[in-house]
Write a protein that holds these residues in place. Structure first.
Motif, PDB file in Angstrom:
ATOM      1  N   ARG A   1      22.962  43.731  51.650  1.00 38.25           N
ATOM      2  CA  ARG A   1      23.205  42.404  51.068  1.00 38.25           C
ATOM      3  C   ARG A   1      23.535  42.523  49.583  1.00 38.25           C
ATOM      4  O   ARG A   1      24.380  41.796  49.059  1.00 38.25           O
TER       5      ARG A   1
ATOM      6  N   ARG B   1      27.150  43.289  49.166  1.00 37.96           N
ATOM      7  CA  ARG B   1      27.996  42.091  49.277  1.00 37.96           C
ATOM      8  C   ARG B   1      27.942  41.284  47.980  1.00 37.96           C
ATOM      9  O   ARG B   1      28.949  40.703  47.550  1.00 37.96           O
ATOM     10  N   ASN B   2      26.766  41.252  47.367  1.00 37.66           N
ATOM     11  CA  ASN B   2      26.660  40.565  46.074  1.00 37.66           C
ATOM     12  C   ASN B   2      27.571  41.207  45.035  1.00 37.66           C
ATOM     13  O   ASN B   2      28.162  40.523  44.197  1.00 37.66           O
ATOM     14  N   ASP B   3      27.665  42.536  45.087  1.00 37.26           N
ATOM     15  CA  ASP B   3      28.526  43.241  44.135  1.00 37.26           C
ATOM     16  C   ASP B   3      29.981  42.795  44.298  1.00 37.26           C
ATOM     17  O   ASP B   3      30.693  42.597  43.313  1.00 37.26           O
ATOM     18  N   GLU B   4      30.404  42.642  45.524  1.00 38.23           N
ATOM     19  CA  GLU B   4      31.774  42.192  45.782  1.00 38.23           C
ATOM     20  C   GLU B   4      31.993  40.787  45.216  1.00 38.23           C
ATOM     21  O   GLU B   4      33.034  40.502  44.615  1.00 38.23           O
ATOM     22  N   GLU B   5      31.005  39.919  45.421  1.00 40.02           N
ATOM     23  CA  GLU B   5      31.118  38.554  44.911  1.00 40.02           C
ATOM     24  C   GLU B   5      31.152  38.549  43.385  1.00 40.02           C
ATOM     25  O   GLU B   5      31.917  37.787  42.772  1.00 40.02           O
ATOM     26  N   PHE B   6      30.336  39.396  42.765  1.00 35.28           N
ATOM     27  CA  PHE B   6      30.316  39.465  41.300  1.00 35.28           C
ATOM     28  C   PHE B   6      31.668  39.924  40.776  1.00 35.28           C
ATOM     29  O   PHE B   6      32.194  39.345  39.806  1.00 35.28           O
TER      30      PHE B   6
ATOM     31  N   ARG C   1      34.543  39.663  42.143  1.00 39.18           N
ATOM     32  CA  ARG C   1      35.533  38.608  42.355  1.00 39.18           C
ATOM     33  C   ARG C   1      35.405  37.503  41.317  1.00 39.18           C
ATOM     34  O   ARG C   1      36.409  37.009  40.791  1.00 39.18           O
ATOM     35  N   ASP C   2      34.159  37.123  40.977  1.00 42.14           N
ATOM     36  CA  ASP C   2      33.929  35.991  40.086  1.00 42.14           C
ATOM     37  C   ASP C   2      34.056  36.347  38.610  1.00 42.14           C
ATOM     38  O   ASP C   2      34.454  35.496  37.803  1.00 42.14           O
TER      39      ASP C   2
END
Length: 297
Positions: free
Chosen positions: A140, A143-148, A150-151
């Motif tokens: 999980r 996945r947070n790393d990917e979201e970070f 991206r944002d």
């Protein structure tokens, strides 16, 4: 901030109620109350997304969340209402960076108290986490790393700046209402001059993630007595609040000082109408908090 991820717990518990209320507030005061009443269930599903609780853990986490929110409703919401009442007065006048920082420190202190209230239950839960659940937590995190990325880590610096300005404008307009062109230009200038460094933030959050995973593995593999586990958790939370890395602490202080000046500059550029709109919003939240606190009786 519950212990599918202590790093996430610390950050979430400080802001989880604020996020629920903020999102609900977009559609009116009654939605704020509805959002808070649904918060224990929403937080449970967020946590379960990290740890994938078994049946016994699920029962314990639901019980723990019920107890935490009952405490929060009974003891914290009246205090928040008092803060909002004070803020309604402050928001109508000009301010200073020092005053903004004092407000921030008050909010942070209350957030730290909310986190500490959850730690005894965390100390009970962490030793029950299995190796498979720890792998689930780590996945999980990825996945947070990917979201970070991206944002906050767009490859084009111009796009990063554009995204940051957009986020800041949305937050400002949520409180004050629509900003005029001159105010929007002020926000863009202040954001461009900010010492905010997404790369430094990301490097620190990755360090914290690894430290959190190490701590969770240690406590679940070699369960200590409850007092020792609680002491370990409190020491870890302190490191999350105050980085052991001096360069990052200096960066945080610099950014906080700048942000207080940024907020004061923008506030002092708002119109009487915008300040009245902000005061009205704060008054609505105050009423919601008082109603929710009374419902606990």
């Amino acid at each position: 901030m519950l212990l599918s991820s202590l790093q996430g717990v610390v950050s979430r518990l400080r802001i989880i109620v604020a996020l629920v209320l903020l999102a609900a507030g977009l559609t009116g005061c009654s939605a704020v109350r509805f959002g808070y009443n649904q918060a224990p269930e929403l937080v449970y599903w967020w946590l379960d997304g990290y740890a994938d609780f078994d049946d016994a853990q699920s029962r314990r986490v639901r019980e723990m969340l019920g107890q935490w929110f009952a405490w929060h409703r009974r003891t914290q919401l009246p205090d928040y209402a008092g803060l909002l009442q004070r803020a309604q007065v402050d928001v109508l006048a000009d301010t200073t960076p020092d005053r903004v920082c004092r407000w921030w420190h008050e909010l942070r202190r209350r957030g730290e108290g909310a986190v500490d209230q959850a730690l005894p239950a965390a100390a009970d839960l962490i030793p029950t986490l299995s190796a498979q659940q720890l792998k689930h937590i780590e996945a999980r995190y990825l996945r947070n790393d990917e979201e970070f990325r991206r944002d906050y880590l767009a490859a084009d610096p111009a796009q990063r700046l554009k995204d940051s300005v957009k986020r800041t404008l949305e937050r400002a307009e949520f409180l004050y209402g629509t900003l005029d062109d001159e105010q929007r230009e002020r926000v863009a200038r202040l954001v461009a001059a900010s010492p905010f460094d997404a790369e430094s933030w990301n490097a620190e959050r990755l360090q914290r993630r690894n430290e959190t995973l190490q701590m969770l593995r240690r406590l679940s593999a070699e369960p200590a007595d409850r007092d020792a586990a609680l002491a370990t958790l409190r020491a870890h939370v302190l490191r999350l609040s105050r980085s052991p890395r001096e360069p990052y602490r200096q960066y945080q202080q610099k950014l906080e000082t700048y942000n207080c000046a940024f907020a004061a500059s923008l506030h002092n550029a708002t119109t009487p109408t915008q300040r009245q709109a902000a005061a009205a919003k704060l008054k609505g939240w105050e009423g919601d908090f008082r109603a929710l606190a009374t419902a606990a009786d």
